[in-house]
Design an enzyme around this catalytic site. Structure first.
Site, PDB file in Angstrom:
ATOM      1  N   ASP A 163      40.476  38.572  44.037  1.00  0.00           N
ATOM      2  CA  ASP A 163      39.452  39.253  42.760  1.00  0.00           C
ATOM      3  C   ASP A 163      39.125  40.687  42.938  1.00  0.00           C
ATOM      4  O   ASP A 163      37.927  40.115  43.840  1.00  0.00           O
ATOM      5  CB  ASP A 163      38.707  37.909  42.064  1.00  0.00           C
ATOM      6  CG  ASP A 163      38.638  38.663  40.346  1.00  0.00           C
ATOM      7  OD1 ASP A 163      39.036  39.447  39.839  1.00  0.00           O
ATOM      8  OD2 ASP A 163      37.467  38.721  40.026  1.00  0.00           O
ATOM      9  N   HIS A 168      36.873  31.389  37.003  1.00  0.00           N
ATOM     10  CA  HIS A 168      36.372  33.222  37.000  1.00  0.00           C
ATOM     11  C   HIS A 168      35.168  33.463  36.706  1.00  0.00           C
ATOM     12  O   HIS A 168      34.987  34.054  35.588  1.00  0.00           O
ATOM     13  CB  HIS A 168      37.564  33.784  36.407  1.00  0.00           C
ATOM     14  CG  HIS A 168      37.709  34.909  36.895  1.00  0.00           C
ATOM     15  ND1 HIS A 168      38.813  35.735  37.109  1.00  0.00           N
ATOM     16  CD2 HIS A 168      36.574  35.636  37.253  1.00  0.00           C
ATOM     17  CE1 HIS A 168      38.299  37.162  37.503  1.00  0.00           C
ATOM     18  NE2 HIS A 168      37.479  37.323  37.363  1.00  0.00           N
ATOM     19  N   ASP A 174      35.101  35.560  33.044  1.00  0.00           N
ATOM     20  CA  ASP A 174      35.024  36.754  34.096  1.00  0.00           C
ATOM     21  C   ASP A 174      33.350  37.217  34.452  1.00  0.00           C
ATOM     22  O   ASP A 174      32.857  38.533  34.506  1.00  0.00           O
ATOM     23  CB  ASP A 174      35.598  37.948  34.111  1.00  0.00           C
ATOM     24  CG  ASP A 174      35.779  39.118  34.362  1.00  0.00           C
ATOM     25  OD1 ASP A 174      35.831  38.880  36.328  1.00  0.00           O
ATOM     26  OD2 ASP A 174      36.236  40.369  33.978  1.00  0.00           O
ATOM     27  N   ASN A 232      34.170  37.947  45.854  1.00  0.00           N
ATOM     28  CA  ASN A 232      33.918  39.421  46.154  1.00  0.00           C
ATOM     29  C   ASN A 232      32.408  39.191  45.899  1.00  0.00           C
ATOM     30  O   ASN A 232      31.629  39.774  45.701  1.00  0.00           O
ATOM     31  CB  ASN A 232      34.309  40.694  45.174  1.00  0.00           C
ATOM     32  CG  ASN A 232      34.039  39.777  44.054  1.00  0.00           C
ATOM     33  OD1 ASN A 232      33.828  38.760  43.364  1.00  0.00           O
ATOM     34  ND2 ASN A 232      34.375  40.975  42.845  1.00  0.00           N
ATOM     35  N   HIS A 256      44.573  39.474  40.214  1.00  0.00           N
ATOM     36  CA  HIS A 256      43.934  40.590  39.230  1.00  0.00           C
ATOM     37  C   HIS A 256      45.042  41.715  39.188  1.00  0.00           C
ATOM     38  O   HIS A 256      45.219  42.296  40.484  1.00  0.00           O
ATOM     39  CB  HIS A 256      42.461  40.784  40.646  1.00  0.00           C
ATOM     40  CG  HIS A 256      41.546  42.628  40.094  1.00  0.00           C
ATOM     41  ND1 HIS A 256      40.573  42.324  39.555  1.00  0.00           N
ATOM     42  CD2 HIS A 256      42.213  43.351  40.063  1.00  0.00           C
ATOM     43  CE1 HIS A 256      40.329  43.532  39.461  1.00  0.00           C
ATOM     44  NE2 HIS A 256      41.510  44.090  39.559  1.00  0.00           N
ATOM     45  N   HIS A 283      31.768  35.263  38.526  1.00  0.00           N
ATOM     46  CA  HIS A 283      31.169  35.940  39.632  1.00  0.00           C
ATOM     47  C   HIS A 283      29.285  35.620  39.535  1.00  0.00           C
ATOM     48  O   HIS A 283      28.731  35.792  38.912  1.00  0.00           O
ATOM     49  CB  HIS A 283      31.161  37.658  39.469  1.00  0.00           C
ATOM     50  CG  HIS A 283      32.133  37.880  39.794  1.00  0.00           C
ATOM     51  ND1 HIS A 283      33.006  38.149  40.267  1.00  0.00           N
ATOM     52  CD2 HIS A 283      32.995  38.238  38.706  1.00  0.00           C
ATOM     53  CE1 HIS A 283      34.391  38.805  40.572  1.00  0.00           C
ATOM     54  NE2 HIS A 283      34.592  38.561  39.032  1.00  0.00           N
ATOM     55  N   LEU A 284      28.957  34.319  41.084  1.00  0.00           N
ATOM     56  CA  LEU A 284      27.795  34.173  41.094  1.00  0.00           C
ATOM     57  C   LEU A 284      26.873  34.691  41.845  1.00  0.00           C
ATOM     58  O   LEU A 284      25.611  34.336  42.194  1.00  0.00           O
ATOM     59  CB  LEU A 284      27.950  32.453  41.777  1.00  0.00           C
ATOM     60  CG  LEU A 284      28.445  31.918  40.408  1.00  0.00           C
ATOM     61  CD1 LEU A 284      28.421  30.303  40.846  1.00  0.00           C
ATOM     62  CD2 LEU A 284      28.450  31.855  38.612  1.00  0.00           C
ATOM     63  N   HIS A 324      25.396  42.019  36.767  1.00  0.00           N
ATOM     64  CA  HIS A 324      24.567  43.848  37.762  1.00  0.00           C
ATOM     65  C   HIS A 324      23.670  44.221  37.499  1.00  0.00           C
ATOM     66  O   HIS A 324      22.892  43.639  35.880  1.00  0.00           O
ATOM     67  CB  HIS A 324      25.666  45.236  36.969  1.00  0.00           C
ATOM     68  CG  HIS A 324      27.321  44.437  37.531  1.00  0.00           C
ATOM     69  ND1 HIS A 324      27.409  44.537  39.043  1.00  0.00           N
ATOM     70  CD2 HIS A 324      28.725  44.791  36.863  1.00  0.00           C
ATOM     71  CE1 HIS A 324      28.646  44.492  39.426  1.00  0.00           C
ATOM     72  NE2 HIS A 324      29.357  44.444  38.074  1.00  0.00           N
TER      73      HIS A 324
HETATM   74  C1  NCD Z   1      34.125  42.138  38.370  1.00  0.00           C
HETATM   75  C2  NCD Z   1      32.623  42.125  39.737  1.00  0.00           C
HETATM   76  O1  NCD Z   1      31.635  42.782  38.533  1.00  0.00           O
HETATM   77  O2  NCD Z   1      32.605  41.924  40.315  1.00  0.00           O
HETATM   78  N1  NCD Z   1      33.871  42.989  37.660  1.00  0.00           N
HETATM   79  C3  NCD Z   1      34.790  42.786  36.374  1.00  0.00           C
HETATM   80  O3  NCD Z   1      34.827  44.354  36.050  1.00  0.00           O
HETATM   81  N2  NCD Z   1      35.714  42.633  36.470  1.00  0.00           N
HETATM   82  C4  NCD Z   1      35.069  42.557  39.970  1.00  0.00           C
HETATM   83  C5  NCD Z   1      36.461  43.248  39.609  1.00  0.00           C
HETATM   84  O4  NCD Z   1      37.425  42.294  38.958  1.00  0.00           O
HETATM   85  O5  NCD Z   1      36.362  44.223  39.097  1.00  0.00           O
END
Ligand code: NCD
Length: 448
Positions: free
Chosen positions: A161, A70, A328, A104, A188, A72-73, A332
């Site tokens: 997700d 899991h 996860d 996403n 999710h 996010h790239l 950001h």
């Molecule tokens: C995820 C994201 O930033 O893509 N953030 C997170 O806190 N897990 C998306 C999400 O699951 O809300």
């Protein structure tokens, strides 16, 4: 020129059997060519002829490369937060050799075209990137994506997700369609009808801070509904659907999963490192957890929960209810996080701190063996994702390896991060287990 590597005099760790033994490995053309267990030196002659590099592993543990189900790239479309190149470099620095990219992105990875974009060599991934494309078109929760075409293109499962598949009939159809292909639906679990406007866990801390909270039932309710669907599909369709529950954070959801497993249903789940290390008290500001009040580095979804829920997540990893640890990793930019708590996006980076946090909490505090702790990142993860030749050290298998010092204690410095983002709650936090080398497909992709 030879690309061979000779890893000499390490302790080889096989997580599935929780066994450790001294040994050497010879890696040629991306595969483990020979493994010698026992006193070092038996491979010296063969290795001397072909090895381009000899890595002295004295005092170090050599384990299968870690697998993260899991991450996010952020590619395509959100490259100010992370790219596949920077995210996989962070993965390598954290000991990971395989990561599963979430869909996403912008646009949502919901078609073969965008799946191929993620997999393309131009993305310059440092480690293996597998993809879990969207379960529904645009992750809008209505129309299923083309599961068959996506599987042929390499999908290892389907997920929306960041959002749940909320409608009963859509989730049922997704589980049926994925079961026909032998792939999981990764959910999710958040009933977003109950969480609108919420920015942290619902409880005494949210009450004190005057923030709207997400109840534990918003998570457990979806897990319970999905388990009912599994049972119903097994009874009526002669299929065995696989539900994978992402980043479980509550005792109540874990109770439902434990019970479903006991009844023989195919449910697996993951727990994230922050949910075993931190609690919602951090949002009120707590020096012990390294936070100040309304600290957005401690904001993610699902949110940090109560101490009881944190302890339930730990217990689930110890007793096997939770199959794997997944980060996860959700980068950001600083300017996105540096706003009022309620306005900040959810998510924290996690690839570079996962092993250090897990070893500190599970092995250091709770006495879980090194092998069983590593299994949560390796053999168990390979089993959940159906990756037959990963998660163990084996002759002829891909040379995906992490070389680390399991006893090294240190404090994490985010200044050392190679991720594009810095949104970690673990700056200055104690870690156990320092990574010295990560080898992915026979290439050294990280060295201290
Ligand atoms: C995820 C994201 O930033 O893509 N953030 C997170 O806190 N897990 C998306 C999400 O699951 O809300």
């Amino acid at each position: 020129m030879s690309d061979a590597l000779y890893l000499r005099n390490g302790t080889l760790l096989q997580p599935a059997s929780d066994q450790q033994m001294p040994g050497d490995l010879l890696v040629v053309h991306g595969l483990v060519r020979a493994m010698h267990k026992g006193e070092s030196g038996a491979l010296d002659e063969e290795a001397r002829q072909c090895a381009a590099e000899i890595i002295d592993c004295t005092g170090l543990t050599v384990a299968p490369g870690l697998i993260d189900a899991h991450v996010h790239l952020r590619e395509p479309g959100q490259t100010h937060k992370e790219t596949i190149a920077t995210g996989t470099s962070a993965a390598a620095a954290g000991g990971f050799t395989t990561v599963v990219a979430m869909p996403n992105t912008t646009p949502v990875t919901d078609s073969v075209k965008w799946l191929r974009f993620v997999q393309a060599p131009e993305r310059c991934a440092a480690v293996r990137v597998l993809a879990m494309p969207a379960a529904t078109v645009g992750s809008m929760g209505q129309e299923l994506t083309d599961y068959e075409a996506l599987q042929k293109a390499g999908a290892v499962g389907f997920t929306d997700d960041g959002k749940p598949v909320l409608e009963d009939n859509v989730m049922r159809a997704a589980l049926v369609a994925a079961a026909r292909l032998g792939l999981p639906i990764s959910q999710h679990a958040e009933d977003t009808r109950l969480t609108a406007g919420a920015s942290m866990n619902a409880g005494p801390v949210s009450f004190r801070l005057g923030l709207r909270g997400m109840t534990v039932e918003a998570e457990s309710g979806i897990v319970e509904r999905d388990i009912r669907l599994l049972e119903e599909i097994e009874q009526t369709e002669r299929l065995r659907p696989h539900l994978h529950v992402q980043h479980v954070s509550t005792a109540k959801a874990l109770h439902a999963i434990r019970d479903a497993k006991a009844r023989g249903l195919h449910v697996t789940c993951e727990v994230s490192p922050h949910h075993i290390a931190l609690t919602d008290e951090a949002i009120a500001g707590e020096a012990m957890q390294g936070s100040v009040r309304y600290d957005t580095r401690f904001k993610m979804n699902p949110p940090l929960r109560s101490a009881e829920d944190r302890d339930a997540c730990i217990a689930a990893l110890l007793d096997g209810t939770a199959d794997i640890i997944a980060t996860d990793h959700a980068p950001h930019a600083a300017w996105e996080k540096n706003v009022e708590f309620e306005r900040a996006p959810n998510g924290i980076v996690g690839l570079e701190t996962a092993l250090g946090v897990a070893l500190r909490v599970l092995q250091g505090k709770h006495g879980l063996s090194l092998g069983r702790t590593l299994a949560l990142f390796t053999s168990n993860a390979a089993a959940v994702l159906g990756l037959r030749d990963l998660g163990a050290i084996a002759t002829g298998a891909p040379a995906d390896l992490v070389v680390f010092d399991p006893g090294a204690a240190y404090r994490y410095d985010v200044g050392t991060s190679v991720s594009r983002s810095r949104n970690t709650p673990f700056h200055g936090a104690p870690m156990l287990g320092r990574i010295d080398f990560t080898i992915a497909g026979g290439r050294v992709v990280f060295r201290r």
